[in-house]
Design a protein around this motif. Structure first.
Motif, PDB file in Angstrom:
ATOM      1  N   ALA A  90      -5.041   1.650   0.643  1.00  0.00           N
ATOM      2  CA  ALA A  90      -3.777   1.046   0.206  1.00  0.00           C
ATOM      3  C   ALA A  90      -2.615   1.981   0.523  1.00  0.00           C
ATOM      4  N   GLU A  91      -1.417   1.449   0.513  1.00  0.00           N
ATOM      5  CA  GLU A  91      -0.238   2.288   0.760  1.00  0.00           C
ATOM      6  C   GLU A  91      -0.109   3.286  -0.392  1.00  0.00           C
ATOM      7  N   GLU A 130       2.228   4.838  -1.734  1.00  0.00           N
ATOM      8  CA  GLU A 130       3.345   4.695  -2.676  1.00  0.00           C
ATOM      9  C   GLU A 130       3.179   3.516  -3.626  1.00  0.00           C
ATOM     10  N   HIS A 131       2.178   2.663  -3.389  1.00  0.00           N
ATOM     11  CA  HIS A 131       1.954   1.570  -4.335  1.00  0.00           C
ATOM     12  C   HIS A 131       0.574   1.587  -4.962  1.00  0.00           C
ATOM     13  N   ARG A 132      -0.172   2.632  -4.711  1.00  0.00           N
ATOM     14  CA  ARG A 132      -1.457   2.783  -5.413  1.00  0.00           C
ATOM     15  C   ARG A 132      -1.201   2.935  -6.904  1.00  0.00           C
ATOM     16  N   PRO A 161      -0.476   4.720  -9.934  1.00  0.00           N
ATOM     17  CA  PRO A 161       0.058   6.088 -10.032  1.00  0.00           C
ATOM     18  C   PRO A 161      -0.786   6.958 -10.969  1.00  0.00           C
ATOM     19  N   GLN A 212       5.166   5.562 -11.323  1.00  0.00           N
ATOM     20  CA  GLN A 212       5.369   6.216 -10.036  1.00  0.00           C
ATOM     21  C   GLN A 212       5.911   7.624 -10.252  1.00  0.00           C
ATOM     22  N   ARG A 267       8.882   0.692 -12.522  1.00  0.00           N
ATOM     23  CA  ARG A 267       8.498   2.111 -12.600  1.00  0.00           C
ATOM     24  C   ARG A 267       7.000   2.269 -12.386  1.00  0.00           C
ATOM     25  N   ALA A 285       4.892  -0.333 -10.846  1.00  0.00           N
ATOM     26  CA  ALA A 285       4.399  -0.991  -9.633  1.00  0.00           C
ATOM     27  C   ALA A 285       4.939  -0.348  -8.373  1.00  0.00           C
ATOM     28  N   ALA A 340      -4.477  -3.178   0.828  1.00  0.00           N
ATOM     29  CA  ALA A 340      -5.816  -2.596   0.936  1.00  0.00           C
ATOM     30  C   ALA A 340      -6.673  -3.443   1.877  1.00  0.00           C
TER      31      ALA A 340
END
Lengths: 434, 434
Positions: free
Chosen positions: A323-324, A326-328, A330, A335, B31, B33, B323
Motif C-alpha cells: 500500500a502507499e 502515506e495511507h497505511r 499509521p 498520520q 488525521r 486516514a 494494495a
C-alpha cells in the motif's frame, strides 16, 4: 503464492509461541493472508535449545544484527524485551528497510517517538498489537475500528498479574502478600514482581493506548503511577459494601485543559463489566463520541495469546506491504504529520471521586469537624459509614463527589493533623464507569 | 492531500448519521486516514428532505444508478436496506469498478456469495462492519485481529431489541408482551417487530460471522432460527434459580462433522460476561485455538454507532485502495480461492445441554418414570427441582447434560404422551460459556 520471510529475535515464551503457531496454523494463516509466512532466521542466546524447537527449518544465530541485516528477511519480529539491544536491533532493521513487529511495550513507551520517526523516514511499518493486552486486538480496534470517533476516554485492566491478585484478595479474603505468593506459585507473577504490582507495566501499555486514542507522542515519563502493593484487604470489603470493586486501572481522558494519564487502584461499580473481569484476564473500555462505550476482553498475557497478536500483525504487514506508505495504518493511529502535542495534566489537576478511610476517636463532634474541613476544601460527600473499632475508636469510610486531587490533598493534610485522628489516611480514586 | 469521493445510497437514520459524522469529525478522520473523505453525491427518495440536511454540499438525486455510475465516485455506501434495489445497485457499483461499503446484513446473508464473487472479479473491496453488532468492530476483530487462530466457536448477543426485551422481562418481571410494548414505546423495537423477535435479524448477522470465522460461503437458508416470542416469564425465574440467565444467542461452532449455525434463546451461566450484557447492548464472544476466549461489547444499533462502523470502513477502504487486490483483507476473512465448503449440521445432529419444564400429577412414581425414559434415550440429568402447583400437581424443571437434539426429540415425544403429564413441554438450550 509468494512467501513472506520473517526473522525472529528471541525464542523465549512468546517467541516460541509464535514459532509454534506459525507451524500449527500454517494453512489457516495462509488461507487468510494469501501468502505463506515463514520464519527463516532466528537470533537466540542458546543456539542448542533453539535447535531443539526449530530443527533445521530456520537459520539460528546468536547475534540479532545478523538477522536484522539479512537481505532475505522481509519482516523482523522483536521479542527479546528490554530497551537496549531491542532498541538497537529495531532501529537497524528499520534502517535496512524492513518492517518490524514487536511485543515490547517498555521499548515503545520509552523510545516510540524515535522509532516511529525513523520508520516513517524509511517508509516501513512498525506494529505492536502484542504489546498491549496480549491477544485482545485492542490496538487494531482503536487504530482502525474506531477511526470515525473522537475518542474521549479509555479505562483498562491491562495487567493480568495485578488483576489476579485483586481477584484473590476479594474472593478469598486474602491479604496482598498472600495473594501475591499465590500468583507467584501459579506463574501469574514473576519472582521480582515489582514492574507488575507497582503499575509500571500497566503504565507502559497505557502510554501507548493514550497515544493511539488522541494522536499524541508517547510520554511515559508523564504518567502518574500507583500500584497495589499497599492495598489493605479491608478496603476491598468496604468498597464492596458501597457497591464497588477495586481494580488496577489504566485511565486516560481528554479534557479541555489536557490529557489525564494515570494508573492506580480504582473503585468501579460492582455491576459494570470491568468490575466483573476476574483472574488474569484483561479488558479495555473505550469511549468514542460516535460509538459510545465499547469493551474488549481476553487473555492479556501468556505464550499463545501473545503469539496470536504477533502473528495477526505479521498478516497485517503482509497485506499492507504494497500500500502507499502515506495511507497505511499509521503507527499511532494518526498520520505522523497530524500528531498534536496536547499537554498531559499533572495529577493535582485531575478530578475524580475519592474513597477515604481513617480511624478516629469515637466521640461527639468528630464527624462535624471532618465535614466542615471537607466543605471548606470544596469537597462534598456522596456516602459515608462508620464502624466501631475497639471500645472508643471508629473507622470512618466515605466517598466524595467529584473533586480535584489538589483539593483532596489539602483536606487530607489538615485532617491528618487533627488530634482525634488515630491512623494514616487511606485514599483511593473512584470511577463511575458504565 | 487528495480527497476520497463517496456516493451515499440512502439518507435515513444510518445515512444521516454517516453524513453527520463525516462533517463533525472531519479533521479527526483525516488525521487518521491521511485523506479527506467527502460525500459528493446522495441518492434518496425525498430530495427536499435530504436538501435540508445536506444543503448544496453534495449532489442529490433520486436514482441510485446515477450515483453508482458517476465516474467521479470512488466508494459507494449502500444504506437503503432490503435486497432488491440494494442488490442491483451494489452489483452495478462493482461492475463500475467502485469499492462498496454496506450495512445491509440481509443483502449479504442472502446474496453475499454472488456479490463477493463479482467484487473479486473486478478487484474491488466490499466491506460491511456496520452489518453486524453496529459500532463494535467485531468483523475487523475476526477478519484481521484473530488471523493467527483456528476459530472454534463464537456466541453473540447480536440483536439489541431482543436483549432489551429479555432484560426487561428479567429485571422487571414483565411478560414478553409487556416488555415488547415497552421496547416499542422506547424505540428499541419496530411497529412490526417480527424480524427482530423471531431471530431472523440475528441469523442474518450470524451467517456472516460464521463465514468470517470458518471461511465458508454464506448460507443463511441453513441456519436454525428460534425467536423469543414464546418465552414464558416463569422460565426466566427458574433459570435464575439454577444459576443461569436467558439470552437470545447466535451460536456457530466447528465440529468434526460440520458447522453448527443456530439462533435461539439460551441459558448462560449468570456470572459469565455475556449474561451481564443488559438492555439494547450487543456482545460477541469468540473462541480461537491460540488466543482463547475474547469478547467484544458495545452498542449494536442506532444512528451514530452504526455510522461509526460505516466510516471506519471508509477509512479502511481508503487505505487499502492501492494494495495488491490479492492480499487485501479478504471479503470473508479468507482468500476467495481458499473458501471451503464444510457442511452446516442439521439441528438434530447438534449437541448441547437442555432445560426442560413440564407439569405433572404429583404422585409417587412420576419421577422414576421420567428418569427411566430419559436414561433410555441416553439423556443424563444434571440438576432437577420440583415446585408444587395447586393441590395435586407439580412443575418439574431439569437441566440435562450434553445430549443430541435428536435424542431429546425422542424423549420429549414419549414424555408428551404420558398420562401424568399435564402440560406441553418447554425446552430451551443451555450453553456453559466461559
Amino acid at each position: 503464492m509468494s512467501v513472506v520471510k520473517v526473522g525472529l529475535l528471541g525464542l523465549g515464551v512468546v517467541g516460541g509461541g509464535v514459532w509454534k503457531v506459525l507451524q500449527s496454523n500454517d494453512s489457516e494463516i495462509a488461507r487468510r493472508a494469501g501468502r505463506r509466512i515463514e520464519v527463516t532466521a532466528v537470533a537466540v542466546r542458546d543456539v542448542d535449545k533453539a535447535r531443539r524447537l526449530v530443527g533445521d527449518r530456520a537459520r539460528i544465530v546468536q547475534d540479532g544484527m545478523e538477522v536484522v541485516r539479512d537481505p532475505d528477511i522481509d519482516i523482523v519480529v522483536e521479542l527479546v524485551g528490554g530497551d537496549t539491544l531491542a532498541r538497537q536491533w529495531v532501529l537497524e532493521a528499520i534502517e535496512q528497510g524492513k518492517h518490524v513487529v514487536t511485543a515490547n511495550k517498555a521499548l515503545l513507551a520509552k523510545h516510540g517517538n524515535e522509532i516511529f520517526a525513523a520508520a516513517h523516514r524509511k517508509g516501513v511499518m512498525v506494529t505492536y498489537e502484542a504489546a498491549v493486552a496480549g491477544g485482545i486486538p485492542i490496538i487494531k480496534a482503536i487504530r482502525e475500528g474506531l477511526t470515525a470517533n473522537r475518542i474521549q476516554w479509555l479505562a483498562g485492566i491491562i495487567n493480568g498479574t495485578t488483576n489476579f491478585i485483586l481477584s484473590e484478595m476479594r474472593t478469598r479474603s486474602l491479604t496482598f502478600d498472600a495473594a501475591l505468593a499465590d500468583a507467584q506459585r501459579l506463574g501469574y507473577a514473576e519472582a521480582d514482581p515489582t514492574f507488575d504490582i507497582e503499575g509500571v507495566d500497566a503504565a507502559h501499555k497505557l502510554t501507548l493506548l493514550a497515544s493511539l486514542a488522541f494522536g499524541i507522542p508517547v510520554q511515559f515519563d508523564k504518567a502518574h503511577i500507583e500500584g497495589i502493593s499497599r492495598l489493605a484487604q479491608e478496603d476491598i470489603g468496604h468498597a464492596e459494601r458501597l457497591g464497588y470493586r477495586i481494580k488496577l486501572l489504566g485511565i486516560t481522558k481528554r479534557g479541555a485543559d489536557g490529557i489525564e494519564l494515570r494508573v492506580h487502584p480504582t473503585l468501579v461499580p460492582s455491576q459494570c463489566l470491568l468490575a466483573n473481569v476476574e483472574g488474569a484476564m484483561n479488558a479495555v473500555l473505550v469511549n468514542g463520541d460516535v460509538v459510545g462505550p465499547t469493551l474488549y476482553y481476553g487473555q492479556g498475557a501468556g505464550e499463545l495469546p501473545t503469539a496470536s497478536a504477533v502473528v495477526a500483525d505479521l498478516v497485517d504487514v503482509t497485506r499492507l506491504a504494497a500500500a502507499e506508505p502515506e495511507h497505511r495504518v499509521p503507527y499511532l493511529a494518526f498520520q505522523q504529520d497530524a500528531m498534536v502535542d496536547i499537554p498531559i495534566l499533572p495529577i493535582k489537576d485531575v478530578h475524580s471521586s475519592f474513597y477515604v478511610r481513617l480511624r478516629v476517636e469515637d466521640r461527639p463532634g468528630v464527624l462535624a469537624d471532618l465535614s466542615r474541613i471537607l466543605a471548606d476544601c470544596d469537597i462534598s460527600i456522596g456516602s459515608m459509614f462508620q464502624e466501631p473499632y475497639g471500645v472508643d475508636q471508629a473507622d470512618i469510610i466515605f466517598l466524595s463527589h467529584d473533586a480535584s486531587e489538589g483539593a483532596v490533598d489539602r483536606a487530607m493534610d489538615i485532617i491528618r493533623t487533627l488530634p482525634f485522628v488515630k491512623s494514616d489516611l487511606t485514599r483511593l480514586r473512584v470511577e463511575n464507569l458504565p
